[in-house]
Scaffold this motif. Structure first.
Motif, PDB file in Angstrom:
ATOM      1  N   ASN A   2     -47.206 -55.215  -2.536  1.00 17.83           N
ATOM      2  CA  ASN A   2     -45.818 -54.913  -2.859  1.00 17.83           C
ATOM      3  C   ASN A   2     -45.646 -53.436  -3.138  1.00 17.83           C
ATOM      4  O   ASN A   2     -46.597 -52.735  -3.475  1.00 17.83           O
ATOM      5  N   TYR A   3     -44.404 -52.975  -3.044  1.00 15.30           N
ATOM      6  CA  TYR A   3     -44.108 -51.575  -3.336  1.00 15.30           C
ATOM      7  C   TYR A   3     -44.392 -51.270  -4.796  1.00 15.30           C
ATOM      8  O   TYR A   3     -44.840 -50.171  -5.126  1.00 15.30           O
ATOM      9  N   GLU A  20     -56.870 -45.965   5.450  1.00 16.92           N
ATOM     10  CA  GLU A  20     -57.553 -47.263   5.561  1.00 16.92           C
ATOM     11  C   GLU A  20     -56.706 -48.269   6.336  1.00 16.92           C
ATOM     12  O   GLU A  20     -57.206 -48.987   7.211  1.00 16.92           O
ATOM     13  N   LYS A  21     -55.413 -48.312   6.046  1.00 17.64           N
ATOM     14  CA  LYS A  21     -54.519 -49.260   6.727  1.00 17.64           C
ATOM     15  C   LYS A  21     -54.329 -48.894   8.190  1.00 17.64           C
ATOM     16  O   LYS A  21     -54.203 -49.779   9.044  1.00 17.64           O
ATOM     17  N   LYS A  22     -54.308 -47.602   8.506  1.00 15.19           N
ATOM     18  CA  LYS A  22     -54.167 -47.192   9.902  1.00 15.19           C
ATOM     19  C   LYS A  22     -55.401 -47.567  10.710  1.00 15.19           C
ATOM     20  O   LYS A  22     -55.294 -47.975  11.873  1.00 15.19           O
ATOM     21  N   VAL A  23     -56.573 -47.448  10.099  1.00 12.70           N
ATOM     22  CA  VAL A  23     -57.808 -47.866  10.769  1.00 12.70           C
ATOM     23  C   VAL A  23     -57.779 -49.377  11.002  1.00 12.70           C
ATOM     24  O   VAL A  23     -58.148 -49.867  12.074  1.00 12.70           O
ATOM     25  N   LEU A  24     -57.318 -50.115   9.997  1.00 10.49           N
ATOM     26  CA  LEU A  24     -57.199 -51.570  10.133  1.00 10.49           C
ATOM     27  C   LEU A  24     -56.247 -51.930  11.264  1.00 10.49           C
ATOM     28  O   LEU A  24     -56.537 -52.823  12.072  1.00 10.49           O
ATOM     29  N   LEU A  25     -55.111 -51.239  11.343  1.00  3.06           N
ATOM     30  CA  LEU A  25     -54.148 -51.504  12.409  1.00  3.06           C
ATOM     31  C   LEU A  25     -54.762 -51.218  13.777  1.00  3.06           C
ATOM     32  O   LEU A  25     -54.566 -51.984  14.724  1.00  3.06           O
ATOM     33  N   PHE A  26     -55.519 -50.133  13.882  1.00  2.00           N
ATOM     34  CA  PHE A  26     -56.193 -49.801  15.143  1.00  2.00           C
ATOM     35  C   PHE A  26     -57.156 -50.910  15.552  1.00  2.00           C
ATOM     36  O   PHE A  26     -57.191 -51.331  16.709  1.00  2.00           O
ATOM     37  N   GLU A  27     -57.925 -51.392  14.579  1.00  2.00           N
ATOM     38  CA  GLU A  27     -58.877 -52.466  14.874  1.00  2.00           C
ATOM     39  C   GLU A  27     -58.164 -53.747  15.290  1.00  2.00           C
ATOM     40  O   GLU A  27     -58.611 -54.446  16.211  1.00  2.00           O
ATOM     41  N   GLU A  42     -51.122 -60.677  11.277  1.00  2.00           N
ATOM     42  CA  GLU A  42     -51.821 -59.605  10.576  1.00  2.00           C
ATOM     43  C   GLU A  42     -51.329 -58.239  11.033  1.00  2.00           C
ATOM     44  O   GLU A  42     -51.297 -57.293  10.243  1.00  2.00           O
ATOM     45  N   LEU A  43     -50.939 -58.127  12.303  1.00  3.69           N
ATOM     46  CA  LEU A  43     -50.391 -56.873  12.812  1.00  3.69           C
ATOM     47  C   LEU A  43     -49.114 -56.501  12.065  1.00  3.69           C
ATOM     48  O   LEU A  43     -48.933 -55.356  11.654  1.00  3.69           O
ATOM     49  N   ARG A  44     -48.244 -57.464  11.903  1.00  5.03           N
ATOM     50  CA  ARG A  44     -46.972 -57.216  11.230  1.00  5.03           C
ATOM     51  C   ARG A  44     -47.173 -56.814   9.776  1.00  5.03           C
ATOM     52  O   ARG A  44     -46.538 -55.872   9.294  1.00  5.03           O
ATOM     53  N   THR A  45     -48.069 -57.489   9.085  1.00  2.94           N
ATOM     54  CA  THR A  45     -48.297 -57.152   7.678  1.00  2.94           C
ATOM     55  C   THR A  45     -48.937 -55.779   7.539  1.00  2.94           C
ATOM     56  O   THR A  45     -48.608 -55.041   6.607  1.00  2.94           O
ATOM     57  N   ALA A  46     -49.814 -55.417   8.465  1.00  2.00           N
ATOM     58  CA  ALA A  46     -50.438 -54.092   8.415  1.00  2.00           C
ATOM     59  C   ALA A  46     -49.392 -53.003   8.635  1.00  2.00           C
ATOM     60  O   ALA A  46     -49.387 -51.984   7.932  1.00  2.00           O
ATOM     61  N   ILE A  50     -48.219 -50.115   5.901  1.00  2.00           N
ATOM     62  CA  ILE A  50     -48.198 -48.684   6.230  1.00  2.00           C
ATOM     63  C   ILE A  50     -46.827 -48.099   5.900  1.00  2.00           C
ATOM     64  O   ILE A  50     -46.732 -47.013   5.312  1.00  2.00           O
ATOM     65  N   ALA A  51     -45.772 -48.808   6.237  1.00  2.00           N
ATOM     66  CA  ALA A  51     -44.419 -48.324   5.946  1.00  2.00           C
ATOM     67  C   ALA A  51     -44.185 -48.212   4.441  1.00  2.00           C
ATOM     68  O   ALA A  51     -43.577 -47.243   3.969  1.00  2.00           O
ATOM     69  N   ARG A  52     -44.677 -49.180   3.685  1.00  2.00           N
ATOM     70  CA  ARG A  52     -44.520 -49.127   2.232  1.00  2.00           C
ATOM     71  C   ARG A  52     -45.255 -47.927   1.635  1.00  2.00           C
ATOM     72  O   ARG A  52     -44.749 -47.253   0.738  1.00  2.00           O
ATOM     73  N   ILE A  53     -46.457 -47.676   2.130  1.00  5.29           N
ATOM     74  CA  ILE A  53     -47.246 -46.547   1.627  1.00  5.29           C
ATOM     75  C   ILE A  53     -46.561 -45.228   1.972  1.00  5.29           C
ATOM     76  O   ILE A  53     -46.468 -44.324   1.141  1.00  5.29           O
TER      77      ILE A  53
END
Length: 63
Positions: A2-3, A20-27, A42-46, A50-53
């Motif tokens: 959560n935000y 870390e989240k960008k690496v996860l999204l790439f994977e 999982e793609l959508r949540t990642a 990223i948008a929240r961060i």
């Protein structure tokens, strides 16, 4: 994630989390292309994490 969990972190912590989240999204994208990804949500949540961060980083820089 959560935000409210993110907004109290420092800038360096947020940048590390973002990387870390960008690496996860790439994977996840690589797994999707090779047909190894079974749960595509999982793609959508990642992406949302990223948008929240990024929103928290922008809010931190605005102050």
């Amino acid at each position: 994630m959560n935000y409210t969990d993110i907004k109290d972190k420092s800038l360096s912590e947020l940048q590390a989390l973002l990387k870390e989240k960008k690496v996860l999204l790439f994977e996840l994208k690589a797994k999707l292309k090779t047909m190894q990804l079974t749960n595509t949500s999982e793609l959508r949540t990642a992406k949302k994490d990223i948008a929240r961060i990024q929103t928290a980083i922008t809010a931190l820089n605005a102050n």
